[in-house]
Motif scaffolding. Structure first.
Motif, PDB file in Angstrom:
ATOM      1  N   ASP A 189     -31.587  18.939   1.378  1.00 28.96           N
ATOM      2  CA  ASP A 189     -31.617  17.840   2.337  1.00 28.96           C
ATOM      3  C   ASP A 189     -33.012  17.514   2.851  1.00 28.96           C
ATOM      4  OD1 ASP A 189     -28.870  17.638   2.136  1.00 28.96           O
ATOM      5  OD2 ASP A 189     -28.531  19.029   3.786  1.00 28.96           O
ATOM      6  N   ASP A 190     -33.917  18.460   2.781  1.00 28.91           N
ATOM      7  CA  ASP A 190     -35.251  18.262   3.328  1.00 28.91           C
ATOM      8  C   ASP A 190     -36.293  18.540   2.247  1.00 28.91           C
ATOM      9  OD1 ASP A 190     -37.216  17.732   5.172  1.00 28.91           O
ATOM     10  OD2 ASP A 190     -37.250  19.773   5.966  1.00 28.91           O
ATOM     11  N   VAL A 191     -36.657  17.510   1.517  1.00 33.27           N
ATOM     12  CA  VAL A 191     -37.591  17.638   0.408  1.00 33.27           C
ATOM     13  C   VAL A 191     -38.894  16.936   0.777  1.00 33.27           C
ATOM     14  CG1 VAL A 191     -37.992  17.054  -2.010  1.00 33.27           C
ATOM     15  CG2 VAL A 191     -35.714  17.727  -1.262  1.00 33.27           C
ATOM     16  N   GLN A 230     -37.043  12.466  -2.467  1.00 28.92           N
ATOM     17  CA  GLN A 230     -35.743  13.102  -2.226  1.00 28.92           C
ATOM     18  C   GLN A 230     -34.769  12.754  -3.351  1.00 28.92           C
ATOM     19  OE1 GLN A 230     -34.501  15.055   0.467  1.00 28.92           O
ATOM     20  NE2 GLN A 230     -32.609  15.215  -0.693  1.00 28.92           N
ATOM     21  N   ASP A 249     -42.457  14.994   0.245  1.00 27.03           N
ATOM     22  CA  ASP A 249     -42.875  13.936  -0.679  1.00 27.03           C
ATOM     23  C   ASP A 249     -43.676  14.492  -1.847  1.00 27.03           C
ATOM     24  OD1 ASP A 249     -41.637  12.078   0.907  1.00 27.03           O
ATOM     25  OD2 ASP A 249     -43.491  11.262   1.751  1.00 27.03           O
ATOM     26  N   TRP A 258     -43.226  17.417  -3.484  1.00 25.72           N
ATOM     27  CA  TRP A 258     -42.553  18.549  -4.117  1.00 25.72           C
ATOM     28  C   TRP A 258     -43.112  18.763  -5.519  1.00 25.72           C
ATOM     29  CZ3 TRP A 258     -40.102  17.829  -8.707  1.00 25.72           C
ATOM     30  CH2 TRP A 258     -39.613  16.557  -9.009  1.00 25.72           C
ATOM     31  N   ALA A 291     -39.519  22.141  -1.369  1.00 23.84           N
ATOM     32  CA  ALA A 291     -38.068  21.945  -1.339  1.00 23.84           C
ATOM     33  C   ALA A 291     -37.378  23.286  -1.150  1.00 23.84           C
ATOM     34  CB  ALA A 291     -37.584  21.294  -2.617  1.00 23.84           C
ATOM     35  N   TYR A 317     -35.819  14.514  -6.721  1.00 21.64           N
ATOM     36  CA  TYR A 317     -35.545  15.952  -6.656  1.00 21.64           C
ATOM     37  C   TYR A 317     -34.042  16.217  -6.717  1.00 21.64           C
ATOM     38  CZ  TYR A 317     -35.790  20.849  -5.524  1.00 21.64           C
ATOM     39  OH  TYR A 317     -35.663  22.215  -5.595  1.00 21.64           O
ATOM     40  N   ALA A 318     -33.277  15.514  -5.911  1.00 21.68           N
ATOM     41  CA  ALA A 318     -31.835  15.752  -5.839  1.00 21.68           C
ATOM     42  C   ALA A 318     -31.137  15.449  -7.163  1.00 21.68           C
ATOM     43  CB  ALA A 318     -31.223  14.911  -4.727  1.00 21.68           C
TER      44      ALA A 318
END
Length: 129
Positions: free
Chosen positions: A37-39, A7, A41, A43, A32, A10-11
């Motif tokens: 908010d919801d990624v 998370q 593991d 991605w 993603a 990615y963010a």
């Protein structure tokens, strides 16, 4: 010290618009959705990049980017003594180290710094910027 999560990577990297630059052409993003908010593991971002050794605008360099790739690149960017980190900016190096030390919430990657991390992950060093 907290570990860096998928998370976080990615963010702070993909979510910071690292792929907004003209040398990236993203085909797909798996694991993603926006908002981020919801990624998952696992991605993955895949697409093509302008080949730094080829004709400009050819987009012949296929890439995939994952959490593990970003973590490897963050380690390189954080270590300014490594030859691979030669063209990494001081700010990118500092933010990479901050993230690796478990302070992801305190990181401030903008599109330019996030792009540096992605370039290191994809090309092995910074070519553009």
């Amino acid at each position: 010290m907290e570990s860096v999560t998928p998370q976080d990577t990615y963010a702070h990297i993909v979510g910071a618009f690292a792929f907004a630059h003209s040398w990236w052409d993203v085909d797909s993003v798996e694991g993603a959705v926006h908002p981020i908010d919801d990624v998952a593991d696992d991605w993955k971002v895949s697409g093509f990049a302008d080949d730094p050794y080829g004709e400009e605008g050819a987009f012949e360099y296929a890439f995939e980017l994952t959490h593990a790739d970003v973590m490897r690149a963050l380690r390189i960017c954080a270590d300014k003594d490594q030859r691979q980190a030669k063209y990494v900016s001081e700010l990118c190096s500092k933010e990479s180290l901050r993230m690796l030390l478990g302070n992801a919430d305190g990181c401030d990657f903008d599109a330019k710094r996030a792009d540096e991390v992605v370039q290191v992950a994809v090309f092995g060093k910074v070519h553009y910027g």
